[in-house]
Design a protein around this motif. Structure first.
Motif, PDB file in Angstrom:
ATOM      1  N   CYS A 197       0.877  -1.215  -0.126  1.00  0.00           N
ATOM      2  CA  CYS A 197      -0.011  -0.032   0.080  1.00  0.00           C
ATOM      3  C   CYS A 197       0.733   1.252   0.051  1.00  0.00           C
ATOM      4  O   CYS A 197       1.996   0.914   0.052  1.00  0.00           O
ATOM      5  N   PRO A 198       0.409   2.221  -0.311  1.00  0.00           N
ATOM      6  CA  PRO A 198       1.226   3.689  -0.096  1.00  0.00           C
ATOM      7  C   PRO A 198       1.763   3.814   1.152  1.00  0.00           C
ATOM      8  O   PRO A 198       1.204   3.368   2.166  1.00  0.00           O
ATOM      9  N   GLY A 199       3.067   4.258   1.277  1.00  0.00           N
ATOM     10  CA  GLY A 199       3.762   4.480   2.690  1.00  0.00           C
ATOM     11  C   GLY A 199       3.192   5.671   3.239  1.00  0.00           C
ATOM     12  O   GLY A 199       2.378   6.266   2.654  1.00  0.00           O
ATOM     13  N   ALA A 200       3.757   6.071   4.252  1.00  0.00           N
ATOM     14  CA  ALA A 200       3.341   7.193   5.253  1.00  0.00           C
ATOM     15  C   ALA A 200       3.624   8.536   4.501  1.00  0.00           C
ATOM     16  O   ALA A 200       2.932   9.549   4.954  1.00  0.00           O
ATOM     17  N   THR A 201       4.440   8.560   3.581  1.00  0.00           N
ATOM     18  CA  THR A 201       5.159   9.639   3.147  1.00  0.00           C
ATOM     19  C   THR A 201       4.771   9.734   1.500  1.00  0.00           C
ATOM     20  O   THR A 201       4.772   8.632   0.891  1.00  0.00           O
ATOM     21  N   THR A 202       4.670  10.722   0.960  1.00  0.00           N
ATOM     22  CA  THR A 202       4.343  10.912  -0.608  1.00  0.00           C
ATOM     23  C   THR A 202       5.330  10.134  -1.277  1.00  0.00           C
ATOM     24  O   THR A 202       6.403  10.280  -1.343  1.00  0.00           O
ATOM     25  N   GLY A 203       5.027   9.141  -2.322  1.00  0.00           N
ATOM     26  CA  GLY A 203       5.530   8.777  -3.328  1.00  0.00           C
ATOM     27  C   GLY A 203       6.243   6.963  -2.690  1.00  0.00           C
ATOM     28  O   GLY A 203       7.007   6.468  -3.351  1.00  0.00           O
ATOM     29  N   THR A 204       6.197   6.913  -1.511  1.00  0.00           N
ATOM     30  CA  THR A 204       6.632   5.728  -0.893  1.00  0.00           C
ATOM     31  C   THR A 204       5.769   4.565  -0.854  1.00  0.00           C
ATOM     32  O   THR A 204       4.625   4.820  -1.050  1.00  0.00           O
ATOM     33  N   VAL A 205       6.316   3.399  -0.779  1.00  0.00           N
ATOM     34  CA  VAL A 205       5.347   2.109  -0.752  1.00  0.00           C
ATOM     35  C   VAL A 205       5.658   1.279   0.413  1.00  0.00           C
ATOM     36  O   VAL A 205       6.988   1.096   0.770  1.00  0.00           O
ATOM     37  N   HIS A 206       4.649   0.978   1.042  1.00  0.00           N
ATOM     38  CA  HIS A 206       4.935   0.026   2.251  1.00  0.00           C
ATOM     39  C   HIS A 206       4.502  -1.279   1.965  1.00  0.00           C
ATOM     40  O   HIS A 206       3.374  -1.809   1.506  1.00  0.00           O
ATOM     41  N   VAL A 207       5.324  -2.326   2.341  1.00  0.00           N
ATOM     42  CA  VAL A 207       5.257  -3.612   2.079  1.00  0.00           C
ATOM     43  C   VAL A 207       5.207  -4.385   3.437  1.00  0.00           C
ATOM     44  O   VAL A 207       6.075  -4.439   4.348  1.00  0.00           O
ATOM     45  N   PHE A 217       9.783   1.715   1.154  1.00  0.00           N
ATOM     46  CA  PHE A 217      10.874   2.351   0.499  1.00  0.00           C
ATOM     47  C   PHE A 217      10.328   3.299  -0.630  1.00  0.00           C
ATOM     48  O   PHE A 217       9.131   3.569  -0.717  1.00  0.00           O
ATOM     49  N   SER A 218      11.151   4.247  -1.110  1.00  0.00           N
ATOM     50  CA  SER A 218      10.763   5.530  -2.182  1.00  0.00           C
ATOM     51  C   SER A 218      10.700   4.683  -3.360  1.00  0.00           C
ATOM     52  O   SER A 218      11.605   4.353  -4.076  1.00  0.00           O
ATOM     53  N   ALA A 219       9.392   4.984  -4.111  1.00  0.00           N
ATOM     54  CA  ALA A 219       9.086   4.441  -5.300  1.00  0.00           C
ATOM     55  C   ALA A 219       9.124   5.561  -6.320  1.00  0.00           C
ATOM     56  O   ALA A 219       9.752   5.356  -7.801  1.00  0.00           O
ATOM     57  N   HIS A 220       8.447   6.683  -5.979  1.00  0.00           N
ATOM     58  CA  HIS A 220       8.399   7.700  -6.972  1.00  0.00           C
ATOM     59  C   HIS A 220       8.411   9.124  -6.313  1.00  0.00           C
ATOM     60  O   HIS A 220       8.172   9.291  -5.111  1.00  0.00           O
ATOM     61  N   VAL A 248       8.718  -2.047 -12.100  1.00  0.00           N
ATOM     62  CA  VAL A 248       8.548  -3.302 -11.640  1.00  0.00           C
ATOM     63  C   VAL A 248       9.662  -3.364 -10.468  1.00  0.00           C
ATOM     64  O   VAL A 248      10.808  -3.379 -10.609  1.00  0.00           O
ATOM     65  N   TRP A 249       9.150  -3.888  -9.336  1.00  0.00           N
ATOM     66  CA  TRP A 249      10.151  -4.026  -8.183  1.00  0.00           C
ATOM     67  C   TRP A 249      10.212  -5.479  -7.388  1.00  0.00           C
ATOM     68  O   TRP A 249       9.143  -6.164  -7.839  1.00  0.00           O
ATOM     69  N   ARG A 250      11.282  -5.857  -6.999  1.00  0.00           N
ATOM     70  CA  ARG A 250      11.302  -7.330  -6.319  1.00  0.00           C
ATOM     71  C   ARG A 250      10.772  -7.021  -5.136  1.00  0.00           C
ATOM     72  O   ARG A 250      11.413  -6.159  -4.237  1.00  0.00           O
ATOM     73  N   CYS A 251       9.839  -7.608  -4.709  1.00  0.00           N
ATOM     74  CA  CYS A 251       9.054  -7.536  -3.183  1.00  0.00           C
ATOM     75  C   CYS A 251      10.180  -7.804  -2.234  1.00  0.00           C
ATOM     76  O   CYS A 251      10.269  -6.922  -1.022  1.00  0.00           O
ATOM     77  N   ALA A 252      10.929  -8.749  -2.239  1.00  0.00           N
ATOM     78  CA  ALA A 252      11.642  -9.217  -1.077  1.00  0.00           C
ATOM     79  C   ALA A 252      12.581  -8.019  -0.618  1.00  0.00           C
ATOM     80  O   ALA A 252      12.790  -8.090   0.497  1.00  0.00           O
ATOM     81  N   ASP A 253      13.174  -7.311  -1.590  1.00  0.00           N
ATOM     82  CA  ASP A 253      14.235  -6.413  -1.140  1.00  0.00           C
ATOM     83  C   ASP A 253      14.277  -5.305  -1.699  1.00  0.00           C
ATOM     84  O   ASP A 253      14.815  -4.201  -1.566  1.00  0.00           O
ATOM     85  N   ALA A 254      12.917  -4.779  -2.446  1.00  0.00           N
ATOM     86  CA  ALA A 254      12.682  -3.476  -2.882  1.00  0.00           C
ATOM     87  C   ALA A 254      13.484  -3.112  -3.951  1.00  0.00           C
ATOM     88  O   ALA A 254      13.975  -1.871  -4.139  1.00  0.00           O
ATOM     89  N   VAL A 255      13.930  -4.131  -4.666  1.00  0.00           N
ATOM     90  CA  VAL A 255      15.197  -3.861  -5.717  1.00  0.00           C
ATOM     91  C   VAL A 255      14.272  -3.462  -7.262  1.00  0.00           C
ATOM     92  O   VAL A 255      13.317  -4.129  -7.310  1.00  0.00           O
ATOM     93  N   LEU A 256      14.717  -2.515  -7.748  1.00  0.00           N
ATOM     94  CA  LEU A 256      13.872  -2.030  -9.012  1.00  0.00           C
ATOM     95  C   LEU A 256      14.514  -2.736 -10.197  1.00  0.00           C
ATOM     96  O   LEU A 256      15.912  -2.900 -10.438  1.00  0.00           O
ATOM     97  N   LEU A 257      13.753  -3.437 -10.698  1.00  0.00           N
ATOM     98  CA  LEU A 257      13.924  -4.502 -11.851  1.00  0.00           C
ATOM     99  C   LEU A 257      13.771  -4.009 -13.175  1.00  0.00           C
ATOM    100  O   LEU A 257      14.779  -4.212 -13.975  1.00  0.00           O
ATOM    101  N   TYR A 258      12.593  -3.109 -13.351  1.00  0.00           N
ATOM    102  CA  TYR A 258      12.205  -2.710 -14.881  1.00  0.00           C
ATOM    103  C   TYR A 258      11.668  -1.388 -14.844  1.00  0.00           C
ATOM    104  O   TYR A 258      11.100  -1.137 -13.829  1.00  0.00           O
ATOM    105  N   ARG A 259      11.955  -0.565 -15.813  1.00  0.00           N
ATOM    106  CA  ARG A 259      11.071   0.494 -16.061  1.00  0.00           C
ATOM    107  C   ARG A 259      10.311   0.407 -17.221  1.00  0.00           C
ATOM    108  O   ARG A 259      10.693  -0.112 -18.232  1.00  0.00           O
ATOM    109  N   LEU A 260       8.999   0.422 -17.206  1.00  0.00           N
ATOM    110  CA  LEU A 260       7.954   0.303 -18.272  1.00  0.00           C
ATOM    111  C   LEU A 260       7.561   1.599 -19.046  1.00  0.00           C
ATOM    112  O   LEU A 260       6.846   2.149 -18.335  1.00  0.00           O
TER     113      LEU A 260
END
Length: 315
Positions: A197-207, A217-220, A248-260
């Motif tokens: 879901c969205p994280g506590a601050t703008t552009g972050t994602v909570h897993v 982690f900061s996604a955007h 596209v991120w790898r959920c286990a470690d929040a590594v960015l794999l692809y930009r689409l």
């Protein structure tokens, strides 16, 4: 398990000790459900929402008169529950299915004489009994609902709350940034459950991985506009409120794999409105609000190395 869930909910749910929500059983009039007479054919019934079940074999539609359920392949109407006494002067704003069982999670909205009823509760519908058997109340408008066999998730604009599916006991509270779209992605087949879901601050994602493990982690740079998670929970795809690039991120470690990349940003600002993985998790479909096209991207299987600059090829 389904019978256990239905029996537990029918017996009454535990009270939520949090100030912003209460959970309680409900007593609704039992809906009479003849095969052909439980709805009226009307051109004034409008679609409000739709959502696939966990394996995408069916999807449920919330309408201004109740709800409908369809098989995906071939597209066939399986159930229509509209204009029943329980839905008199009520619309189903959100409907979520639990696999292909008799249980649904819904958010209803009053209209006409019941216009004072707001979308501030999640109700559990038991198709076997033809009535709502339990509900979760919130002080705030419910923006989204997700469920699987072990948890039910209620999404409000500023937080996400997780409940057990058997007794609707609250087990987790996650604070989020403004989330007017009700974004929440729940992996259908992961063990333990994985929620994004969205994280506590703008552009972050909570897993959130079960109750024990979590990370943000900061996604955007801008707010998150769309997100989805793969069936196994291995991959997460996100897009921001501005731009033509989904990630596209790898959920286990929040590594960015692809930009689409969909194309060049438009003057008014492009918004990605929908992202989806295929069951094999090697194709991603991306759609934007300003284009009639759906873009398909093929992912390389087994990509392990960080690839922040890697762009997947359009299929």
């Amino acid at each position: 398990q389904v019978l256990a869930v239905a029996d537990s909910l029918g017996a009454g749910a535990m009270e939520d000790d949090a100030p912003e929500c209460t959970t309680k059983p409900v007593q609704e009039e039992c809906a009479t459900r003849p095969v052909q007479e439980d709805y009226e054919t009307s051109s004034h019934v409008h679609l409000l929402s739709y959502a696939f079940n966990q394996d995408a074999s069916c999807f449920a539609c919330g309408t201004t008169a109740g709800f409908r359920v369809y098989r995906t392949t071939p597209v066939t109407e399986l159930r229509r529950r509209e204009r029943l006494p329980v839905f008199k002067d009520r619309s189903v704003a959100i409907a979520a299915m639990l696999m292909r069982t008799n249980l649904y999670a819904m958010v209803t909205l009053g209209r006409g004489p019941l216009a004072h009823e707001k979308a501030n509760k999640v109700q559990i519908w038991d198709e076997k009994q033809g009535r709502f058997i339990a509900e979760i109340r919130s002080k705030y408008e419910v923006k989204g609902v997700a469920m699987r066999g072990d948890i039910v998730v209620m999404v409000c604009e500023g937080y996400v709350r997780v409940y057990t599916c058997d007794k609707l006991q609250p087990v987790l509270y996650i604070e989020t940034a403004a989330n007017p779209r009700g974004l929440c992605a729940l992996a259908p087949a992961s063990k333990p459950w994985i929620l994004c879901c969205p994280g506590a601050t703008t552009g972050t994602v909570h897993v959130q991985v079960g109750l024990e493990e979590s990370k943000s982690f900061s996604a955007h740079e801008k707010g998150v506009a769309a997100m989805t998670i793969s069936e196994s929970g291995a991959l997460l795809a996100t897009a921001s409120e501005f731009g033509t690039v989904a990630k596209v991120w790898r959920c286990a470690d929040a590594v960015l794999l692809y930009r689409l990349r969909l194309g060049k940003p438009s003057i008014g600002g492009e918004v990605v409105c929908c992202i989806a993985f295929n069951p094999a998790e090697d194709v991603v479909a991306v759609a934007s609000a300003s284009s009639p096209m759906v873009h398909l991207f093929r992912l390389e299987r087994g990509a392990e190395a960080p690839a922040a600059s890697k762009e997947a090829a359009a299929a």
